[in-house]
Design an enzyme around this catalytic site. Structure first.
Site, PDB file in Angstrom:
ATOM      1  N   CYS A 114       0.318 -19.033  -0.878  1.00 48.99           N
ATOM      2  CA  CYS A 114      -1.098 -18.645  -0.817  1.00 48.99           C
ATOM      3  C   CYS A 114      -1.977 -19.654  -0.092  1.00 48.99           C
ATOM      4  CB  CYS A 114      -1.628 -18.415  -2.227  1.00 48.99           C
ATOM      5  SG  CYS A 114      -0.648 -17.261  -3.207  1.00 48.99           S
ATOM      6  N   HIS A 253      -9.473 -18.516  -2.555  1.00 55.13           N
ATOM      7  CA  HIS A 253      -8.307 -17.661  -2.696  1.00 55.13           C
ATOM      8  C   HIS A 253      -8.555 -16.660  -3.818  1.00 55.13           C
ATOM      9  CE1 HIS A 253      -4.330 -16.170  -3.000  1.00 55.13           C
ATOM     10  NE2 HIS A 253      -4.024 -16.830  -4.101  1.00 55.13           N
ATOM     11  N   ASN A 283      -4.332 -10.110  -5.251  1.00 56.56           N
ATOM     12  CA  ASN A 283      -3.913 -11.363  -4.619  1.00 56.56           C
ATOM     13  C   ASN A 283      -3.041 -11.039  -3.405  1.00 56.56           C
ATOM     14  OD1 ASN A 283      -2.720 -13.806  -3.898  1.00 56.56           O
ATOM     15  ND2 ASN A 283      -2.293 -14.439  -5.993  1.00 56.56           N
TER      16      ASN A 283
END
Length: 334
Positions: A114, A253, A283
Site C-alpha cells: 500500500c 491511504h 482499500n
C-alpha cells in the site's frame, strides 16, 4: 539551479463493477452495518475476468498524460507500484509501455504494497532532479479481488480494485518538497500473501490452504497504522521545513476510517481538510493514494500553491509520506 520535481498531471481508472456490503451478507457472518461501523466502507470496485492490472494502469496513465499534455513518445520512464502484477515477469510497467506506445521509455515495477505509490513517486523525483529523465509516469494499480479469500471476513470486505497515475516532471515553482520512507521487516507476517514466490512455490498444498490469498493480522496492522500515519506525516513536514499548521489538504491511504480520523487528529486537522473515498472503493492498496489525489484535484479541492500531504502504510511493513506544494491549475479536464 537545482531542478524541482512536481506533478504535471493526474489520472485514474476504476472498474465499472460495484460490490456493496450486502453482497457479503450472503457469503459470511457479517452485515452492512457491521462493515460500515468497523471500516467506513460501503462498496468497492471489482474487475471483470478480462481486466488486468496492466489494463487498469494503462487507462489511468492515458488520462494522466492527457492532463499533462504529454505524448507517449515523450515519456522517459514508467514505474508501476503494485502487489498484484499481471505476472511475475515481465513487469506490468513493460506491458503498459507497449499499450500506450511509449517507445522511448524504460519501465519497471516496485512491490511495496500500500505504500508503493509514495515510494515510486520518490524514485521519480530523484530521476527528474538529477536530470536523468524528464517525464515519468508513476502508477499505483491493483486487482486485489483476484487474491482474496471470499470466506475470510477479516480481509474479503476490505479490498477493491483500481488504478491512479501521475506524470512527474520539472516544475518552475512548488513541487515535491519532501518525502519520508520507512520499513520494519519485523512486521512481515502482519500482512502478506505467503505463497507464489521462491519460499512457497505454487503447489497442491498451497492452493488448498489458500496461501495465495491475502493474510492479515488486523489488530497488529491497525495499531501500527494509527501510530505511523501521523508520525510519517510529521517527519515529511519537518523535512520540508513546515509544520502541521501548513497543511492545506491531507490525502491518506484509504484503509479504515478510524485510522484516517486518528491521523487527522494527530495532525490537528479538521476532516474537511482530509480526502476520503474509502466508502466508495475500499482499500485499493497502491492505487488508493493516487486515485484519491486525482479525484481531489478534479473536484477542485486542491489548488495551485496548496501544501498537500500524501501518506500511506502497507505490508512489509512499510510507510511513506510526502509534502507537495501543488504546481498546476485545475480545469485541465474536459
Amino acid at each position: 539551479m537545482n531542478k524541482k520535481a512536481g506533478i504535471l498531471g493526474t489520472g485514474s481508472y476504476l472498474p465499472k463493477k460495484i460490490i456493496d456490503n450486502f453482497h457479503f451478507e450472503k457469503l459470511m457472518d457479517t452485515s452492512d452495518e457491521w462493515i460500515k461501523t468497523r471500516t467506513g466502507i460501503s462498496e468497492r470496485r471489482v474487475v471483470d475476468e478480462n481486466e488486468t492490472t496492466s489494463y487498469l494502469s494503462t487507462k489511468a496513465a492515458l488520462e494522466a498524460m492527457k492532463c499533462a499534455n504529454l505524448n507517449p513518445q515523450e515519456v522517459d520512464l514508467i514505474i508501476v507500484a503494485t502487489a498484484t502484477p499481471d505476472m511475475i515477469f515481465p513487469s506490468t510497467a513493460c506491458l503498459v509501455q507497449e499499450n500506450i506506445g511509449a517507445i522511448n521509455a524504460a519501465a519497471f515495477d516496485i512491490s511495496v504494497a500500500c505504500s508503493g505509490f509514495i515510494y515510486a513517486m520518490t524514485i521519480a523525483k530523484q530521476f527528474v532532479e538529477n536530470n536523468t529523465y524528464k517525464n515519468i509516469l508513476v502508477i499505483g494499480a491493483e486487482t486485489l479481488s483476484k487474491v482474496l479469500d471470499y470466506e475470510d471476513r477479516t480481509t474479503a470486505i476490505l479490498f477493491g480494485d483500481g488504478a491512479g497515475a501521475v506524470v512527474i516532471g520539472e516544475v518552475n515553482e512548488g513541487g515535491i518538497l519532501s518525502t519520508h520512507l520507512g520499513s520494519d521487516g519485523k512486521g512481515k507476517d502482519f500482512l502478506s500473501i505467503p505463497a507464489g514466490g521462491s519460499k512457497l512455490p505454487a503447489s497442491k498444498e498451497t492452493v488448498e490452504n489458500k496461501l495465495h490469498t491475502i493474510q492479515m493480522s488486523g489488530n497488529d496492522v491497525y495499531k501500527f497504522a494509527v501510530r505511523i500515519m501521523g508520525e510519517a506525516s510529521l517527519k515529511a513536514l519537518e523535512l520540508a521545513n513546515l509544520d502541521a499548521n501548513s497543511i492545506d489538504y491531507l490525502i491518506p491511504h484509504q484503509a479504515n476510517i478510524r485510522i484516517i480520523e486518528a491521523s487527522a487528529k494527530r495532525l490537528k486537522l479538521s476532516m474537511d481538510k482530509v480526502y476520503v473515498n474509502l466508502d466508495k472503493y475500499g482499500n485499493m492498496s497502491a492505487a488508493s493514494v493516487p486515485v484519491a489525489l486525482d479525484e481531489a484535484f478534479k473536484q477542485g479541492k486542491i489548488n495551485k500553491g496548496d501544501n498537500i500531504v500524501l501518506v500511506g502504510f502497507g505490508g512489509g511493513l512499510t510507510w511513506g509520506a510526502s509534502v507537495i506544494n501543488w504546481s498546476i491549475q485545475g480545469g485541465k479536464y474536459e
